[in-house]
Scaffold this active site. Sequence first.
Site, PDB file in Angstrom:
ATOM      1  N   LYS A 195       1.067  -1.255   0.390  1.00 53.43           N
ATOM      2  CA  LYS A 195      -0.118   0.115   0.038  1.00 53.43           C
ATOM      3  C   LYS A 195       1.280   1.717   0.105  1.00 53.43           C
ATOM      4  CE  LYS A 195      -4.232   1.629   2.474  1.00 53.43           C
ATOM      5  NZ  LYS A 195      -4.947   1.654   3.268  1.00 53.43           N
ATOM      6  N   THR A 196       1.932   1.469   0.924  1.00 47.95           N
ATOM      7  CA  THR A 196       2.835   2.595   1.282  1.00 47.95           C
ATOM      8  C   THR A 196       3.534   1.705   0.480  1.00 47.95           C
ATOM      9  OG1 THR A 196       4.340   1.069   2.823  1.00 47.95           O
ATOM     10  CG2 THR A 196       3.411   2.641   3.378  1.00 47.95           C
ATOM     11  N   GLU A 229      12.869   7.308  -5.430  1.00 48.74           N
ATOM     12  CA  GLU A 229      13.124   8.144  -6.124  1.00 48.74           C
ATOM     13  C   GLU A 229      12.641   7.749  -6.982  1.00 48.74           C
ATOM     14  OE1 GLU A 229      16.570  11.204  -4.565  1.00 48.74           O
ATOM     15  OE2 GLU A 229      15.936   8.392  -3.137  1.00 48.74           O
TER      16      GLU A 229
HETATM   17 MO1  MOS Z   1      16.118  12.436  -1.936  1.00 52.18          MO
HETATM   18  S1  MOS Z   1      16.255  14.131  -3.454  1.00 52.18           S
HETATM   19  O1  MOS Z   1      17.811  11.636  -1.860  1.00 52.18           O
HETATM   20  O2  MOS Z   1      15.373  13.001  -1.526  1.00 52.18           O
END
Ligand code: MOS
Length: 761
Positions: A642-643, A713
């Site tokens: 979910k997360t 990321e």
């Molecule tokens: Mo990320 S840009 O290392 O919070």
Amino acid sequence: MTPANPAMRRFGTIGQPVSRLDGPLKVAGAARFAAEVRPERLAYAAIVPAAVAKGHVIAIDAADARATRGVIAIMTHENAPRMGRPPRFIEDPDGTAFDSSPVMQDNRVRWNGQAVAVVIAENQDIAEHAASLVRVSYSPEAAKLSFQALLLSARRPASILGQPTEVNAGGDAEQALASARFTVDEIYTTPRYNHNAIELHALTAVWEAEDRLTLHDSTQMLALTVSTLARVLDLPKDHIRVLSPFVGGGFGGKGFFSHTLLAIAAAKLAGRPVRLVLSREGVFRLIGGRANSRQRVALGARSDGTLTALIHTGATGVMTGTIFPEQFTFPARHLYAADSLHLDQAIVELDIPANIAMRAPGESIGSFALESALDELAAKLDLDPVELRRRNEPQKDPTDGRAFSTRNIVEAYRRGAERFGWSNRNPAPGTQRDGEWSIGQGVATAYYPYYRFPGSAARIRITADGRAVVQAAAHEMGMGTATVQSQHAAQLLGLPLDRVTFEYGDTALPPSALAGGSTQTASIAGAVIAAHERLVEELLRLAGNDSPLAGAGPKEVETRNGGLFRKGDQEIGESYETILRRAGRDHAECEAVGTPPAEMMNYSMLSLGAQFCEVRVNDITGEVRVARWLGSFDTGRILNPKTAASQFRGGIIMGIGMALTEETLFDERSGRIMNPSLAEYHLPVHLDVPQIDVIWTDIPDPQSPAGVHGIGEIGITGCAGAIANAIYNATGTRIRELPITPDKVLAFTSQPYGQSRPLSS
Ligand code: MOS
């Protein structure tokens, strides 16, 4: 290969879609953010930004501001408390600043928007009104503001995040390119972008004594904020406490910047606690953002698509004297098996705010260029772009020859293509139409390295009533840290989730590495595993000779079902309660630091993914609508679907903004940001975002604690490439310049230049 943490496979909530444990607090308004802390005698601050890009302040007329009722003090370089220069991130183990310029210690102006005065008042409205009355005169100097004009002065930085700036492998890539049968050689550009977390940057600074500071901060770097402040303020680290239990989004932008010191100095000057909340405009002017770039990608290939040359070079625009070049060549170092590689980066120094880490800094913009070029090559070869990537899948790391710890991107592509219906796509551009809309599909690889930072610690306390408290100064920016770390600890301890409490967000707790580089989950999991190992030894010692476990070594026992048991034997063991009560203790407690991240040295470790999307391009307005999205990821074990899905989706949404609408505009005459607001810097809103489907391989990495790779990321990477490639499929037009706004779509589709062709119907 032995998994680093076999316990993760035991029954428990790992892999279950547990809802956020901090959700109810947030929904009820009971989660107290940094700007909601209200100490006695609280004062409020507002910033006066510099109006020139470079020069000196020669006079500050604050008479009207000072005369305003409710103004407490006005801080300028003339009366600000003395503070040292902040040590820099990467260069200095204590540092977290991207720009080490002194803050309000001299009359120099280093960028347009730098704070030149701070008004401290009885409330926010008075502070802001009085700030507008401060008149500053400058002696301006010529500033470096045009990236384009200064490209010839680009220079090579000493390293890229500690990695070599230039990489050459497998012979002369330029020569291989020149003799390749099929080639692509293009320039791609990306603009400056800014972080826009919904929670504005906020601090409440409280001097408890002359030399003791408590800081309520919205930050993703607790420990580094303390070590940086200790140096700047010349205080022992244990005189500084930073609390940050809730952060409303970070993306790399929530950390130590000049505003941190401004709030602390203002509180010192006023002799009162001070709250500083940046305005949205303040966030643009003071908190860096992502550097712009100009990148060349050149590919040489045989007719079967295998690469003979991969060249990725270019430059980014950074603040003069700063150190963050944006690692846009990193994807090309690890993604494709090319016979020869040439990768190189340069920086152009400008008098603008320092660029800082912004969600997949470098990788996001680098993957746009690289993945666009791959698609251009696929078109020239008349080869399916998924197949082109499969044919260039490396067996070992292309740059350094290390083995991959785990790498299942081909499988992620296969599953993604099936789910998306990739085989239904017509590869010929401009063939799918719906009224005035051209429709197309595109694909690109998502890439982000695995990192785990050393030095994270955790403490586990087991109490005689069969509960556990796990403590680490971790960061919860909304991504689910508190939830997944509780799940992981509960699993390790063999306790139901509701018997485990995770305490975090306070430097009084055992220190954690920063929440950055998509590292936090693995870093803290590693610390919890180390603390758990200690705890097992301690429990065994407490169990003593009267225990059925007497004589067993720590390697022969495990924690499960609320107690300590012999491995492989359901019967022999006893509960935590029994052990503790017999030993006459009400709790057992252990603290440990995670093992050093040796896996990063020994293996090439990557988070990977395949981004598939469908776009609709309007012939008349040039508007691009993203109609459909599927992300298929290979990121190790998923602790909480979910997360995790929210992390991937959030990254993809940020990628849609990066591709289509976001762009920080600088006036090249003054260096002033022209669109410092959400009205003029368009973030994706609901209407811009389609249903986003995400799937994952969920194959644990045996080298990583808890089997995980970072997922914070990677979602943004590959997005802009996938969209640009889909626009090509829809229209036959290649746009190599982000963001792909309607004016560019119309300009390129209305006249045949480059590879563009007019629309056929
Ligand atoms: Mo990320 S840009 O290392 O919070």
